[in-house]
Design a protein around this motif. Structure first.
Motif, mmCIF file in Angstrom:
data_model
loop_
_atom_site.group_PDB
_atom_site.id
_atom_site.type_symbol
_atom_site.label_atom_id
_atom_site.label_comp_id
_atom_site.label_asym_id
_atom_site.label_seq_id
_atom_site.Cartn_x
_atom_site.Cartn_y
_atom_site.Cartn_z
ATOM 1 N N ASN A 1 -3.263 -5.776 1.452
ATOM 2 C CA ASN A 1 -3.665 -6.424 0.339
ATOM 3 C C ASN A 1 -4.568 -7.150 0.556
ATOM 4 O O ASN A 1 -4.638 -8.920 0.704
ATOM 5 C CB ASN A 1 -3.571 -6.597 -0.640
ATOM 6 N N MET B 1 -6.321 -8.840 -1.701
ATOM 7 C CA MET B 1 -6.686 -10.191 -2.557
ATOM 8 C C MET B 1 -5.173 -10.742 -2.456
ATOM 9 O O MET B 1 -5.053 -11.871 -3.513
ATOM 10 C CB MET B 1 -6.497 -9.249 -4.419
ATOM 11 N N ASP C 1 -1.888 -10.560 -2.140
ATOM 12 C CA ASP C 1 -0.738 -10.210 -3.155
ATOM 13 C C ASP C 1 -0.095 -9.622 -1.889
ATOM 14 O O ASP C 1 -0.033 -8.375 -2.571
ATOM 15 C CB ASP C 1 -1.251 -9.147 -4.429
ATOM 16 N N THR C 2 1.043 -10.007 -1.984
ATOM 17 C CA THR C 2 1.829 -9.518 -0.867
ATOM 18 C C THR C 2 2.721 -9.146 -1.355
ATOM 19 O O THR C 2 3.392 -7.724 -1.243
ATOM 20 C CB THR C 2 3.076 -11.199 -0.549
ATOM 21 N N ASN C 3 3.466 -8.714 -2.804
ATOM 22 C CA ASN C 3 4.691 -8.456 -3.479
ATOM 23 C C ASN C 3 3.886 -6.771 -4.168
ATOM 24 O O ASN C 3 4.182 -5.775 -3.314
ATOM 25 C CB ASN C 3 4.815 -9.099 -4.912
ATOM 26 N N GLU C 4 2.398 -6.494 -4.210
ATOM 27 C CA GLU C 4 1.747 -5.521 -4.027
ATOM 28 C C GLU C 4 1.668 -4.544 -3.128
ATOM 29 O O GLU C 4 1.514 -3.432 -2.768
ATOM 30 C CB GLU C 4 0.685 -5.609 -5.184
ATOM 31 N N LYS D 1 -0.968 -13.321 3.939
ATOM 32 C CA LYS D 1 -0.658 -12.866 2.231
ATOM 33 C C LYS D 1 -1.775 -11.722 2.740
ATOM 34 O O LYS D 1 -2.079 -10.730 2.719
ATOM 35 C CB LYS D 1 -1.106 -14.478 1.395
ATOM 36 N N GLY D 2 -0.944 -11.083 1.211
ATOM 37 C CA GLY D 2 -1.421 -10.115 0.977
ATOM 38 C C GLY D 2 -0.634 -8.444 2.299
ATOM 39 O O GLY D 2 -1.565 -7.448 2.223
#
Length: 120
Positions: A95, A97, A99-102, A74-75
């Motif tokens: 990322n 944190m 956050d895969t979308n970010e 993830k991320g």
């Protein structure tokens, strides 16, 4: 090229990657994670391993393949861009944190900036 793409965004000066220092570099941003650029002059974009999270698109006239969580982390998000029929450049964003979308949003932004710096 990576230094130009990350300029003014709070990333560290890119350094050669341990994995392949002649063909890749990486940069970190405190509180976010990192971005890497990997040049693969001998690997066509259609030679990339497929993943259930991969999707094809274009940036300008370049074929790109975006892969979210390429190894299940993830991320992470990668965008491979065709440079020539037998070569590619890969933007890798992590990322911290998770956050895969970010990560994918940033990878897309870096890929768009790098697109114009790559040979046609």
């Amino acid at each position: 090229m990576l230094g130009q793409a990350t300029a003014g965004m709070g990333y560290s000066t890119p350094v050669p990657s341990i994995a392949d220092p002649k063909k890749s570099c990486e940069s970190e941003k405190q509180g976010f994670g990192g971005v890497s650029l990997l040049l693969q002059p001998d690997k066509a974009i259609n030679e990339r391993p497929s993943s259930g999270n991969a999707k094809s698109a274009h940036i300008g006239s370049r074929v790109v393949i975006q892969t979210a969580e390429p190894i299940g982390t993830k991320g992470d998000c990668n965008i491979a861009m065709e440079v020539q029929p037998s070569s590619q450049a890969v933007v890798i964003v992590s990322n911290n944190m998770g956050d895969t979308n970010e990560a994918c949003t940033r990878a897309q932004s870096f890929a768009e900036k790098l697109h114009g710096m790559l040979p046609p």
